[in-house]
Design a protein around this motif. Structure first.
Motif, PDB file in Angstrom:
ATOM      1  N   GLN A  69       0.825  -1.202   0.000  1.00 48.39           N
ATOM      2  CA  GLN A  69       0.000   0.000   0.000  1.00 48.39           C
ATOM      3  C   GLN A  69       0.863   1.257   0.000  1.00 48.39           C
ATOM      4  OE1 GLN A  69      -3.341   0.201  -0.437  1.00 48.39           O
ATOM      5  NE2 GLN A  69      -2.894   2.398  -0.616  1.00 48.39           N
ATOM      6  N   SER A  70       1.993   1.209   0.693  1.00 48.85           N
ATOM      7  CA  SER A  70       2.901   2.355   0.715  1.00 48.85           C
ATOM      8  C   SER A  70       3.496   2.598  -0.665  1.00 48.85           C
ATOM      9  CB  SER A  70       4.016   2.125   1.735  1.00 48.85           C
ATOM     10  OG  SER A  70       3.505   2.045   3.049  1.00 48.85           O
ATOM     11  N   LEU A  71       3.844   1.522  -1.364  1.00 50.34           N
ATOM     12  CA  LEU A  71       4.340   1.666  -2.732  1.00 50.34           C
ATOM     13  C   LEU A  71       3.263   2.255  -3.639  1.00 50.34           C
ATOM     14  CD1 LEU A  71       6.685  -0.196  -1.710  1.00 50.34           C
ATOM     15  CD2 LEU A  71       6.661  -1.232  -3.981  1.00 50.34           C
ATOM     16  N   LYS A  72       2.049   1.782  -3.464  1.00 50.64           N
ATOM     17  CA  LYS A  72       0.934   2.286  -4.271  1.00 50.64           C
ATOM     18  C   LYS A  72       0.728   3.780  -4.020  1.00 50.64           C
ATOM     19  CE  LYS A  72      -3.939   1.262  -5.313  1.00 50.64           C
ATOM     20  NZ  LYS A  72      -3.754   0.795  -6.694  1.00 50.64           N
ATOM     21  N   SER A  73       0.882   4.212  -2.788  1.00 54.26           N
ATOM     22  CA  SER A  73       0.726   5.618  -2.450  1.00 54.26           C
ATOM     23  C   SER A  73       1.820   6.465  -3.089  1.00 54.26           C
ATOM     24  CB  SER A  73       0.750   5.804  -0.928  1.00 54.26           C
ATOM     25  OG  SER A  73      -0.345   5.149  -0.315  1.00 54.26           O
ATOM     26  N   LEU A  74       3.047   5.926  -3.135  1.00 50.21           N
ATOM     27  CA  LEU A  74       4.139   6.644  -3.800  1.00 50.21           C
ATOM     28  C   LEU A  74       3.838   6.834  -5.289  1.00 50.21           C
ATOM     29  CD1 LEU A  74       7.446   5.143  -2.329  1.00 50.21           C
ATOM     30  CD2 LEU A  74       6.479   7.397  -1.917  1.00 50.21           C
ATOM     31  N   VAL A  75       3.334   5.780  -5.908  1.00 49.48           N
ATOM     32  CA  VAL A  75       3.004   5.853  -7.334  1.00 49.48           C
ATOM     33  C   VAL A  75       1.882   6.854  -7.565  1.00 49.48           C
ATOM     34  CG1 VAL A  75       2.103   4.566  -9.307  1.00 49.48           C
ATOM     35  CG2 VAL A  75       3.814   3.519  -7.814  1.00 49.48           C
ATOM     36  N   GLU A  76       0.869   6.830  -6.720  1.00 46.10           N
ATOM     37  CA  GLU A  76      -0.268   7.738  -6.877  1.00 46.10           C
ATOM     38  C   GLU A  76       0.172   9.186  -6.705  1.00 46.10           C
ATOM     39  OE1 GLU A  76      -4.157   8.851  -7.707  1.00 46.10           O
ATOM     40  OE2 GLU A  76      -3.083   6.955  -7.993  1.00 46.10           O
ATOM     41  N   ALA A 111      16.503  -2.793  -8.453  1.00 44.77           N
ATOM     42  CA  ALA A 111      17.359  -1.673  -8.066  1.00 44.77           C
ATOM     43  C   ALA A 111      18.802  -1.883  -8.494  1.00 44.77           C
ATOM     44  CB  ALA A 111      17.296  -1.492  -6.551  1.00 44.77           C
ATOM     45  N   LEU A 112      19.512  -0.782  -8.605  1.00 42.69           N
ATOM     46  CA  LEU A 112      20.958  -0.801  -8.753  1.00 42.69           C
ATOM     47  C   LEU A 112      21.570  -0.861  -7.357  1.00 42.69           C
ATOM     48  CD1 LEU A 112      21.367   1.986 -11.447  1.00 42.69           C
ATOM     49  CD2 LEU A 112      21.929  -0.421 -11.771  1.00 42.69           C
ATOM     50  N   PRO A 160      12.324   8.125  -6.608  1.00 48.56           N
ATOM     51  CA  PRO A 160      13.309   7.103  -6.249  1.00 48.56           C
ATOM     52  C   PRO A 160      13.891   7.271  -4.848  1.00 48.56           C
ATOM     53  CG  PRO A 160      14.195   8.607  -7.907  1.00 48.56           C
ATOM     54  CD  PRO A 160      12.737   8.906  -7.797  1.00 48.56           C
ATOM     55  N   LEU A 161      14.047   8.510  -4.393  1.00 48.07           N
ATOM     56  CA  LEU A 161      14.582   8.721  -3.052  1.00 48.07           C
ATOM     57  C   LEU A 161      13.591   8.254  -1.994  1.00 48.07           C
ATOM     58  CD1 LEU A 161      16.259  12.239  -3.430  1.00 48.07           C
ATOM     59  CD2 LEU A 161      17.345   9.974  -3.475  1.00 48.07           C
ATOM     60  N   ALA A 162      12.321   8.531  -2.214  1.00 46.67           N
ATOM     61  CA  ALA A 162      11.290   8.107  -1.258  1.00 46.67           C
ATOM     62  C   ALA A 162      11.174   6.591  -1.231  1.00 46.67           C
ATOM     63  CB  ALA A 162       9.957   8.738  -1.621  1.00 46.67           C
ATOM     64  N   LEU A 163      11.259   5.953  -2.401  1.00 45.32           N
ATOM     65  CA  LEU A 163      11.161   4.498  -2.454  1.00 45.32           C
ATOM     66  C   LEU A 163      12.376   3.857  -1.809  1.00 45.32           C
ATOM     67  CD1 LEU A 163       9.740   1.941  -3.295  1.00 45.32           C
ATOM     68  CD2 LEU A 163      10.702   2.195  -5.589  1.00 45.32           C
ATOM     69  N   ALA A 164      13.554   4.407  -2.066  1.00 42.28           N
ATOM     70  CA  ALA A 164      14.774   3.875  -1.453  1.00 42.28           C
ATOM     71  C   ALA A 164      14.698   3.967   0.066  1.00 42.28           C
ATOM     72  CB  ALA A 164      15.994   4.631  -1.975  1.00 42.28           C
ATOM     73  N   ASP A 165      14.188   5.071   0.573  1.00 45.81           N
ATOM     74  CA  ASP A 165      14.044   5.249   2.021  1.00 45.81           C
ATOM     75  C   ASP A 165      13.038   4.260   2.593  1.00 45.81           C
ATOM     76  OD1 ASP A 165      14.552   6.901   4.492  1.00 45.81           O
ATOM     77  OD2 ASP A 165      12.394   7.245   4.285  1.00 45.81           O
ATOM     78  N   LEU A 166      11.946   4.053   1.877  1.00 43.74           N
ATOM     79  CA  LEU A 166      10.910   3.124   2.329  1.00 43.74           C
ATOM     80  C   LEU A 166      11.452   1.705   2.458  1.00 43.74           C
ATOM     81  CD1 LEU A 166       7.846   2.751   2.936  1.00 43.74           C
ATOM     82  CD2 LEU A 166       7.554   2.270   0.506  1.00 43.74           C
ATOM     83  N   ASN A 168      14.661   0.879   2.964  1.00 42.97           N
ATOM     84  CA  ASN A 168      15.920   0.860   3.731  1.00 42.97           C
ATOM     85  C   ASN A 168      17.125   0.534   2.843  1.00 42.97           C
ATOM     86  OD1 ASN A 168      14.622   1.333   6.304  1.00 42.97           O
ATOM     87  ND2 ASN A 168      13.941  -0.803   6.240  1.00 42.97           N
ATOM     88  N   MET A 169      17.137   1.102   1.660  1.00 44.62           N
ATOM     89  CA  MET A 169      18.234   0.849   0.728  1.00 44.62           C
ATOM     90  C   MET A 169      19.457   1.683   1.080  1.00 44.62           C
ATOM     91  SD  MET A 169      16.035   0.692  -2.842  1.00 44.62           S
ATOM     92  CE  MET A 169      17.543   0.750  -3.812  1.00 44.62           C
ATOM     93  N   PRO A 170      20.666   1.201   0.762  1.00 45.06           N
ATOM     94  CA  PRO A 170      21.885   1.998   0.988  1.00 45.06           C
ATOM     95  C   PRO A 170      21.808   3.327   0.239  1.00 45.06           C
ATOM     96  CG  PRO A 170      22.441  -0.279   0.466  1.00 45.06           C
ATOM     97  CD  PRO A 170      20.970  -0.131   0.200  1.00 45.06           C
ATOM     98  N   SER A 171      22.507   4.323   0.737  1.00 50.30           N
ATOM     99  CA  SER A 171      22.388   5.678   0.191  1.00 50.30           C
ATOM    100  C   SER A 171      22.853   5.775  -1.259  1.00 50.30           C
ATOM    101  CB  SER A 171      23.190   6.659   1.054  1.00 50.30           C
ATOM    102  OG  SER A 171      24.563   6.282   1.091  1.00 50.30           O
ATOM    103  N   ASP A 172      23.796   4.927  -1.683  1.00 46.52           N
ATOM    104  CA  ASP A 172      24.285   5.014  -3.061  1.00 46.52           C
ATOM    105  C   ASP A 172      23.675   3.952  -3.970  1.00 46.52           C
ATOM    106  OD1 ASP A 172      25.655   3.041  -1.701  1.00 46.52           O
ATOM    107  OD2 ASP A 172      27.555   3.377  -2.740  1.00 46.52           O
ATOM    108  N   SER A 173      22.594   3.308  -3.517  1.00 49.91           N
ATOM    109  CA  SER A 173      21.835   2.410  -4.382  1.00 49.91           C
ATOM    110  C   SER A 173      20.699   3.209  -5.024  1.00 49.91           C
ATOM    111  CB  SER A 173      21.281   1.221  -3.609  1.00 49.91           C
ATOM    112  OG  SER A 173      20.396   1.668  -2.593  1.00 49.91           O
TER     113      SER A 173
END
Length: 217
Positions: A69-76, A111-112, A160-166, A168-173
């Motif tokens: 649902q959080s991913l869906k909200s980001l897309v919306e 992801a990269l 992409p920054l919001a999704l990476a944070d959601l 818990n991705m490394p900062s340079d991914s």
């Protein structure tokens, strides 16, 4: 001259048919994937060509309902921001279905990874070749899914920054795609954006140049 390494005509026809009938799917129906299918799709993704054999793809399988649902909200959120920039086509754009997050059987974020700067083979002057490699991996999945009769949709409307944070991705991914995978009632006869009269595809002749870039008149 026909190559001695050529596949049989039946095999070649199947390859070309799969490519021609691949669709970016947005409409899914209920039903889990058959056992082992997701593993097969990820295996062919991992067999994609990658510059310097760096294999710069990472796959995050999303199974928690709240996270979906959080991913869906980001897309919306991004959908609405994009619509605001489209002026006279805003209403038309908002009618388009841009994701199938709630309906698909499997949800994968591609992801990269971090630490890509250490890979300079083929990337010293072309650093975005890691992105090209990941795109090849996604295309492998897309074609294999179509051959299996399964729909796959690449969702790119997100911050992409919001999704990476959601996640818990490394900062340079860097997240590249949200992939919706699942059963479909039918595949679109034409790409959805063509069916919805959003765009008209050009023929290959439009993009084919010879020896140099053509000069505008």
């Amino acid at each position: 001259m026909k190559s001695k390494h050529s596949y049989s005509q039946v095999e070649k026809d199947a390859v070309y048919r799969t490519i021609a009938e691949r669709r970016d799917m947005r409409h899914f129906v209920d039903g889990q994937l058959e056992e082992g299918l997701l593993a097969r799709l990820l295996t062919v993704a991992n067999q994609a060509p990658s510059v310097g054999l760096m294999q710069p793809w990472r796959f995050i399988r999303i199974t928690q309902p709240q996270l979906k649902q959080s991913l869906k909200s980001l897309v919306e959120s991004e959908r609405n921001k994009t619509a605001a920039l489209l002026d006279e086509r805003k209403k038309e754009f908002l009618k388009l279905k841009v994701e199938g997050i709630s309906e698909c059987a499997e949800l994968i974020v591609v992801a990269l990874p971090e630490g890509r700067e250490k890979h300079i083979f083929g990337r010293r002057t072309m650093p975005d070749m890691d992105l090209a490699s990941v795109s090849c991996a996604i295309q492998n999945m897309w074609l294999a899914a179509r051959a299996e009769g399964i729909g796959l949709g690449w969702v790119s409307l997100f911050d992409p920054l919001a999704l990476a944070d959601l996640l818990n991705m490394p900062s340079d991914s860097r997240p590249i795609a949200i992939l919706c995978i699942g059963h479909v009632e039918k595949f679109y006869e034409k790409p959805m954006l063509v069916e919805q009269q959003w765009a008209t595809p050009e023929t290959v002749e439009t993009f084919l140049y010879e020896n140099s870039w053509p000069q505008s008149e």
